[in-house]
Design an enzyme around this catalytic site. Sequence first.
Site, PDB file in Angstrom:
ATOM      1  N   ASP A 190       0.688  -1.175   0.024  1.00  0.00           N
ATOM      2  CA  ASP A 190      -0.118   0.071  -0.143  1.00  0.00           C
ATOM      3  C   ASP A 190       0.731   1.405  -0.041  1.00  0.00           C
ATOM      4  OD1 ASP A 190      -2.573  -0.948  -0.168  1.00  0.00           O
ATOM      5  OD2 ASP A 190      -2.621  -1.681   2.162  1.00  0.00           O
ATOM      6  N   ASP A 219      -5.879  -5.023  -5.945  1.00  0.00           N
ATOM      7  CA  ASP A 219      -5.735  -3.405  -5.272  1.00  0.00           C
ATOM      8  C   ASP A 219      -4.389  -3.050  -5.457  1.00  0.00           C
ATOM      9  OD1 ASP A 219      -7.608  -5.100  -4.108  1.00  0.00           O
ATOM     10  OD2 ASP A 219      -7.470  -3.830  -2.226  1.00  0.00           O
TER      11      ASP A 219
END
Length: 397
Positions: free
Chosen positions: A112, A173
């Site tokens: 992330d 993602d």
Amino acid sequence: MPGPEQAKPADTPAPAAAAQQNNVWKPAISQALEKTAAMIPYFEGKSYPHVSDKSWKYKKESYNNWTAGFYPGMLWLSYQYTKDEKFKQAAEQATTRFKDRLKNAGLSDTHDLGFLYTLTTAAQWMAVKDTAAKQTTVEAADALLKRYRPESDLIQAWGKKGDKNNGGRIIIDTMMNLPLLYWASEQTNNEAYRKAAISQANKTLKYIVRPDNSSFHTYYFDQNNGQPLRGATHQGYKDDSTWARGQAWGIYGFALSYRYTKNEEYLEASRKMARYFIEHLPPDQVAYWDFNVPVLADTPRDSSASAIAACGVLELLGHLPKDDKDRAYFEKFVNDSMTSLVNHYSTKNDPDAQGLLKYGAYNVNNKEFNQHTIWGDYFYLEALMRLDKGLHGYWYE
Ligand code: GLY
């Protein structure tokens, strides 16, 4: 809790874009800027929103979560849109501590880093040319590159190397974390970042995107030799269902990979995933949380998926020829879906709600839905600013 009001039917003709700009987008942006400004004294540059409680209020959280960059990203967008110094000061204050965050090994070992640093230090570099912020962004790309596993030729999303459940696991993602790697290659002339990003995009395209252009949320590979094993979900309804937000990450992520590589396969992947997303929307053009979940009166929406998809389709439209066969179809989707978000999911008539967009869903499997999500707020603002002024966020310079 009541659900979103029913919007106009999907087959209502989209109003002309210019009329939308003056009648819908601009007032929606003014309202969103007011809400964003009101967050500044609440978070004081030292805490960060993640998701709201059921009364539409955010908790004050540390920067530990994967979502800590979205609020600074909203402040940077607000500054670029208004040139108002109060947004710049707040954005700088909220971004400053991301340098230290990177030094914390426990917080910097995650895929992330793309979300986190694209919307903070990269934004600071792109918005105000802060060279220290640029340097931190390259260091964030270095840390992300360490998630690349040569044995299996993939970027491991979650967990440590060798992790029993997450070793060898990729997730859709991650497509949104690749722009940080492409950008770092351009800035440093080091191809290593770009090569890892391309490997990841290719693997995602081959295994996560299914032949009917739907998507798995995650896919497992043997972490020792990269042999493909199976698709699985984490936040979706079933292992082989299509989690709406994952599909949206794919639309936007492949369009961005196309921007950096000019590989037509990525453009087509974005196009086809967008068609799938649009074809599976309910009449009010805002996605339920999974495209395979039975739709009952209380089935949760994920408004954040629709905001992300709108940004992704706007990015895609920027790469399609003027006479492309899908242009009018995609433009209508953006107009209808964003109009529905503004009129029926935003907080424009709700002075007590803290965020911008209602009815997001972080993880329905954990009973987390009917909430503001800070990424839903971010992408809603980015989509409006793309529509009004072409401000595209910080995924590229
Ligand atoms: N990237 C995590 C999520 O979309 O929930």
